[in-house]
Enzyme design. Structure first.
Site, PDB file in Angstrom:
ATOM      1  N   GLU A 127      24.486 -31.706 -15.270  1.00  0.00           N
ATOM      2  CA  GLU A 127      25.591 -32.205 -14.418  1.00  0.00           C
ATOM      3  C   GLU A 127      26.972 -31.742 -14.862  1.00  0.00           C
ATOM      4  OE1 GLU A 127      25.105 -36.463 -14.099  1.00  0.00           O
ATOM      5  OE2 GLU A 127      23.044 -36.293 -13.385  1.00  0.00           O
ATOM      6  N   ASN A 170      20.505 -28.380 -15.060  1.00  0.00           N
ATOM      7  CA  ASN A 170      20.049 -29.440 -14.143  1.00  0.00           C
ATOM      8  C   ASN A 170      21.262 -30.118 -13.502  1.00  0.00           C
ATOM      9  OD1 ASN A 170      17.702 -31.117 -13.288  1.00  0.00           O
ATOM     10  ND2 ASN A 170      18.729 -32.763 -14.425  1.00  0.00           N
ATOM     11  N   HIS A 207      18.313 -36.468  -5.511  1.00  0.00           N
ATOM     12  CA  HIS A 207      18.488 -37.886  -5.182  1.00  0.00           C
ATOM     13  C   HIS A 207      19.020 -37.935  -3.743  1.00  0.00           C
ATOM     14  CE1 HIS A 207      17.790 -39.192  -9.273  1.00  0.00           C
ATOM     15  NE2 HIS A 207      18.688 -38.342  -9.723  1.00  0.00           N
ATOM     16  N   GLU A 235      14.335 -34.908 -10.188  1.00  0.00           N
ATOM     17  CA  GLU A 235      14.585 -36.362 -10.216  1.00  0.00           C
ATOM     18  C   GLU A 235      14.459 -36.957  -8.817  1.00  0.00           C
ATOM     19  OE1 GLU A 235      18.291 -37.296 -12.228  1.00  0.00           O
ATOM     20  OE2 GLU A 235      17.941 -35.802 -13.780  1.00  0.00           O
ATOM     21  N   ASP A 237      14.084 -38.849  -5.513  1.00  0.00           N
ATOM     22  CA  ASP A 237      13.921 -40.157  -4.870  1.00  0.00           C
ATOM     23  C   ASP A 237      14.678 -40.107  -3.549  1.00  0.00           C
ATOM     24  OD1 ASP A 237      16.559 -40.420  -5.916  1.00  0.00           O
ATOM     25  OD2 ASP A 237      15.963 -41.863  -7.443  1.00  0.00           O
TER      26      ASP A 237
END
Ligand code: G3I
Length: 302
Positions: A127, A170, A207, A235, A237
């Site tokens: 990030e 990432n 996400h 990750e 979701d």
């Protein structure tokens, strides 16, 4: 195949999940973990605040618990994460530039050495790019004191520490191709590849909101892959876990040969960092939701 991991393996991919060490003693949890998943990302246990809470004082106990579970259940590990501005102990933020550089080098080297041979891929830097329209790195202790070059330095240090683990960058909100943030990361990876800076993979956190992935997601994955890196969904979701939205996400990956795997950020809705969104594949009782079937079918069709 009748599990996510086995279904993904049919096309040479993996299917993983984030795992907190604190749930490894809950059999209702581990039953699903060990039936369905063949890759594990520690949810918090390999982050700087846990692994080096004070300078030079390393704590690998919680991370080791997860590695040990993975090894005894045939699961591989993604290391998460070596250099990140969150979950960063305050002693790091308070260092001078030269001290920060040596602390970063020592942190990367010591943690990678500890886990050498046990980690498939490391999120070396997490990030580091800004949200919004700048396409530039965000402000952080690393960026502000060491400059834009801290990412390259981190990757070179990581390769020197462990020449066999895959080294990944990432980030989130880099799934939509035309976004400035996506372009900023793409240009960095392109520059790294052209100058021989060691980078093997890019993780797209994914996400997503209720709409699921942007329509350009597969294009984004294939454009990055064309630079000569593997890509992974790291990750995943999706708010309200729509079946179509989950299937679209899996399809974006399986249509790109260098998309090597998918990780969801938790197992049951109650395990999620955004549990109010019910974003995962299993409900809070551990029952598979309709999105689970959609994902399994998409993997089996790949
Ligand atoms: O361990 C303490 C506990 O002792 C204390 O009582 C409790 C009270 O708040 O906090 C506990 O720490 C929490 C930790 O999770 C462990 O549960 C932190 O407050 C909480 O902030 C932390 O949240 C994690 C978050 O990263 C922090 O940035 C989430 O679990 C984790 O899922 C989330 O994961 C991140 C990825 O690493 C990077 N990408 C985004 C993703 C979602 O935010």
């Amino acid at each position: 195949a009748s599990s996510l991991g086995a279904a993904a393996a049919q096309s040479g991919r993996y299917f993983g999940t984030a795992v907190p060490a604190g749930k490894l003693g809950t059999s209702a949890y581990t039953a699903i973990l060990d039936r369905e998943f063949n890759m594990i990302t520690p949810e918090n246990e390999m982050k700087w605040d846990t692994t080096e809470p004070s300078r030079g004082n390393f704590n690998f106990g919680p991370g080791d618990q997860i590695v040990s579970h993975a090894q005894s259940h045939g699961q591989r590990m993604r290391g998460h994460t070596l250099v990140w501005h969150n979950q960063l102990p305050s002693w790091v933020s308070n260092l001078s530039a030269s001290d920060l550089q040596s602390a970063m080098d020592n942190h990367i080297t010591t943690e990678m050495n500890h886990y050498k041979g046990k980690i498939y891929a490391w999120d070396v830097v997490n990030e580091a790019f800004a949200d919004g329209g700048s396409g530039q790195q965000r402000s952080s202790p690393f960026h502000d004191k060491l400059g834009n070059g801290f990412i390259e330095h981190a990757f070179r240090t990581a390769r020197a520490a462990d020449s066999s683990a895959k080294l990944c960058y990432n980030d989130y909100n880099i799934e939509n191709w035309s976004d400035a943030k996506t372009q900023g990361v793409y240009n960095m990876v392109k520059d790294f590849k052209s100058r021989g800076v060691p980078i093997d993979c890019v993780g797209f956190q994914s996400h997503f909101g209720t709409g699921g992935p942007p329509s350009s997601f597969q294009t984004t994955l294939s454009n990055f892959a064309a630079l000569g890196v593997d890509v992974q969904i790291t990750e995943l979701d999706i708010a309200q876990a729509g079946s179509t939205q989950y299937a679209n996400t899996v399809n974006a990956c399986v249509h790109v040969s260098r998309c090597t795997g998918i990780t969801v950020w938790g197992i049951r809705d109650s395990d999620s960092w955004r549990s109010g969104d019910n974003p995962l594949l299993f409900d809070s009782n551990g029952n598979p939701k309709s999105a689970y079937t959609a994902v399994l079918n998409a993997l089996n069709a790949a």
